[in-house]
Design an enzyme around this catalytic site. Structure first.
Site, PDB file in Angstrom:
ATOM      1  N   LYS A  65      -6.501   6.460  -5.778  1.00 13.75           N
ATOM      2  CA  LYS A  65      -7.183   6.829  -7.029  1.00 13.75           C
ATOM      3  C   LYS A  65      -7.245   5.702  -8.062  1.00 13.75           C
ATOM      4  O   LYS A  65      -8.146   5.663  -8.885  1.00 13.75           O
ATOM      5  CB  LYS A  65      -6.524   8.071  -7.653  1.00 13.75           C
ATOM      6  CG  LYS A  65      -6.779   9.327  -6.852  1.00 13.75           C
ATOM      7  CD  LYS A  65      -6.179  10.551  -7.506  1.00 13.75           C
ATOM      8  CE  LYS A  65      -6.421  11.763  -6.626  1.00 13.75           C
ATOM      9  NZ  LYS A  65      -6.091  13.023  -7.286  1.00 13.75           N
ATOM     10  N   GLY A 127       3.418   9.726 -11.041  1.00 16.17           N
ATOM     11  CA  GLY A 127       2.601   9.099  -9.998  1.00 16.17           C
ATOM     12  C   GLY A 127       1.117   9.183 -10.328  1.00 16.17           C
ATOM     13  O   GLY A 127       0.726   9.353 -11.491  1.00 16.17           O
TER      14      GLY A 127
HETATM   15  P1  ATR Z   1       1.305   8.483  -5.999  1.00 21.73           P
HETATM   16  O1  ATR Z   1       0.448   7.598  -5.138  1.00 21.73           O
HETATM   17  O2  ATR Z   1       0.563   9.579  -6.647  1.00 21.73           O
HETATM   18  O3  ATR Z   1       2.190   7.747  -6.952  1.00 21.73           O
HETATM   19  P2  ATR Z   1       3.670   9.321  -4.544  1.00 21.73           P
HETATM   20  O4  ATR Z   1       4.141   7.980  -4.184  1.00 21.73           O
HETATM   21  O5  ATR Z   1       3.740  10.399  -3.522  1.00 21.73           O
HETATM   22  O6  ATR Z   1       2.155   9.320  -4.955  1.00 21.73           O
HETATM   23  O7  ATR Z   1       4.504   9.762  -5.826  1.00 21.73           O
HETATM   24  C1  ATR Z   1       4.207  10.866  -6.585  1.00 21.73           C
HETATM   25  C2  ATR Z   1       5.379  11.191  -7.448  1.00 21.73           C
HETATM   26  O8  ATR Z   1       6.411  11.747  -6.636  1.00 21.73           O
HETATM   27  C3  ATR Z   1       6.030   9.987  -8.159  1.00 21.73           C
HETATM   28  O9  ATR Z   1       6.403  10.427  -9.439  1.00 21.73           O
HETATM   29  C4  ATR Z   1       7.232   9.684  -7.298  1.00 21.73           C
HETATM   30  O10 ATR Z   1       8.316   9.072  -7.981  1.00 21.73           O
HETATM   31  P3  ATR Z   1       8.474   7.477  -7.994  1.00 21.73           P
HETATM   32  O11 ATR Z   1       7.549   6.989  -9.040  1.00 21.73           O
HETATM   33  O12 ATR Z   1       9.897   7.258  -8.326  1.00 21.73           O
HETATM   34  O13 ATR Z   1       8.109   7.005  -6.620  1.00 21.73           O
HETATM   35  C5  ATR Z   1       7.652  11.082  -6.906  1.00 21.73           C
HETATM   36  N1  ATR Z   1       8.501  11.110  -5.725  1.00 21.73           N
HETATM   37  C6  ATR Z   1       8.125  10.982  -4.441  1.00 21.73           C
HETATM   38  N2  ATR Z   1       9.200  11.099  -3.629  1.00 21.73           N
HETATM   39  C7  ATR Z   1      10.280  11.300  -4.431  1.00 21.73           C
HETATM   40  C8  ATR Z   1      11.679  11.494  -4.210  1.00 21.73           C
HETATM   41  N3  ATR Z   1      12.194  11.516  -2.969  1.00 21.73           N
HETATM   42  N4  ATR Z   1      12.485  11.665  -5.280  1.00 21.73           N
HETATM   43  C9  ATR Z   1      11.973  11.660  -6.528  1.00 21.73           C
HETATM   44  N5  ATR Z   1      10.669  11.485  -6.815  1.00 21.73           N
HETATM   45  C10 ATR Z   1       9.823  11.308  -5.784  1.00 21.73           C
END
Ligand code: ATR
Length: 273
Positions: A65, A127
């Site tokens: 995006k 994210g």
């Molecule tokens: P995007 O491309 O939209 O950023 P994503 O990597 O899946 O997609 O992450 C979406 C959200 O989920 C982010 O806020 C991410 O936190 P980080 O910025 O710390 O990566 C959060 N997220 C994904 N897996 C996580 C986990 N295991 N614990 C905490 N937050 C997580």
């Protein structure tokens, strides 16, 4: 026949083709909509296909995006505000990026929380979808959005965009801090897997707080299950998803399609709970 696609990685679980093809048929439009798994290096080819009108329009999902933006000729006002594009098309010889996630989240709130004034919000996650959520919250006159994210640095991006509207909460504080807010939104991908759990202290929240998870498949994440068990109103991401699709369909076809009972049933049948 006009061709539309949704691009992402992964993409196999996307229900966008189901929704758009349903509306094409309902509105007697000769078009087809497919999902396409792409790598980042192939984004240029997708834009080229739109430029050459081999593809009439594309939806863009995780993780592209933001990455798609430098390849576009022009952004809509909402896409600029959020630095996030989920809908692409060609108009007046330009490839344009738009954002219908803001419309999606905004309209889901109007439908599902019609009588509630939302002033303060806790947003879990910073994210790709988060700026769209904050923008929609701004549009419903929310005056405080507390944001908590595992990776602290991502907050700065939102701070730069939204200024004093947003405040940072530390990830370590999520499990024990008291939150006196009208709405709590989970925008992280935690919950996509059944075993996923957010370390959240549900007893620290007042009973009127509504819980919203942008995930709609599974229909109820463990986060929403726990909130519902505590007596809270809970909302999943289904209506946000359908409203963003509705707006994209309108941008491409000049028809605002209906989210009717039959479509909701079709969605339900295809959710793999
Ligand atoms: P995007 O491309 O939209 O950023 P994503 O990597 O899946 O997609 O992450 C979406 C959200 O989920 C982010 O806020 C991410 O936190 P980080 O910025 O710390 O990566 C959060 N997220 C994904 N897996 C996580 C986990 N295991 N614990 C905490 N937050 C997580």
């Amino acid at each position: 026949m006009k061709k539309f696609i949704v691009i992402g990685n992964p993409i196999q679980h996307s229900l966008s083709p189901l929704v758009h093809n349903y509306w094409f048929e309902q509105n007697m439009i000769k078009a087809e909509y497919d999902k396409v798994l792409v790598e980042e290096k192939e984004l240029g080819d997708v834009i080229q296909n739109i430029r050459q009108e081999k593809i009439a329009g594309a939806n863009v999902t995780v993780p592209f995006k933001q990455k798609i933006i430098p390849l576009l000729d022009e952004l809509s006002e909402v896409a600029l505000k959020t630095n996030s594009v989920n809908t692409v098309y060609k108009k007046n010889n330009k490839v344009i990026g738009d954002n219908t996630d803001v419309f999606g989240f905004y309209n889901s709130l109007l439908e599902l929380m019609p009588n509630k004034t939302i002033r303060s919000v806790l947003l879990i996650g910073a994210g790709g979808v988060s700026p769209s959520i904050v923008q929609a919250l701004k549009n419903v006159s929310v005056n405080k959005v507390m944001i908590v994210n595992r990776t602290k640095e991502k907050f700065e991006v939102l701070k730069n965009k939204f200024g004093p509207l947003v405040q940072q909460i530390l990830w370590e504080d999520l499990g024990h801090k008291k939150f006196d807010v009208d709405l709590i939104v989970n925008s992280t991908s935690l919950g996509l897997e059944k075993k996923d759990d957010l370390n959240f202290n549900f007893s620290s929240v007042n009973k009127n707080t509504v819980f919203y998870d942008v995930i709609y498949n599974p229909e109820q994440t463990s986060f929403l299950k726990q909130a519902e068990a505590q007596g809270h109103q809970v909302i999943n991401g289904l209506k946000m998803f359908l409203y963003q699709a509705q707006k994209a369909f309108e941008i491409w076809n000049d028809i605002l399609p209906t989210i009717d009972k039959q479509l909701l049933q079709l969605m339900k049948k295809n959710l793999n709970d």
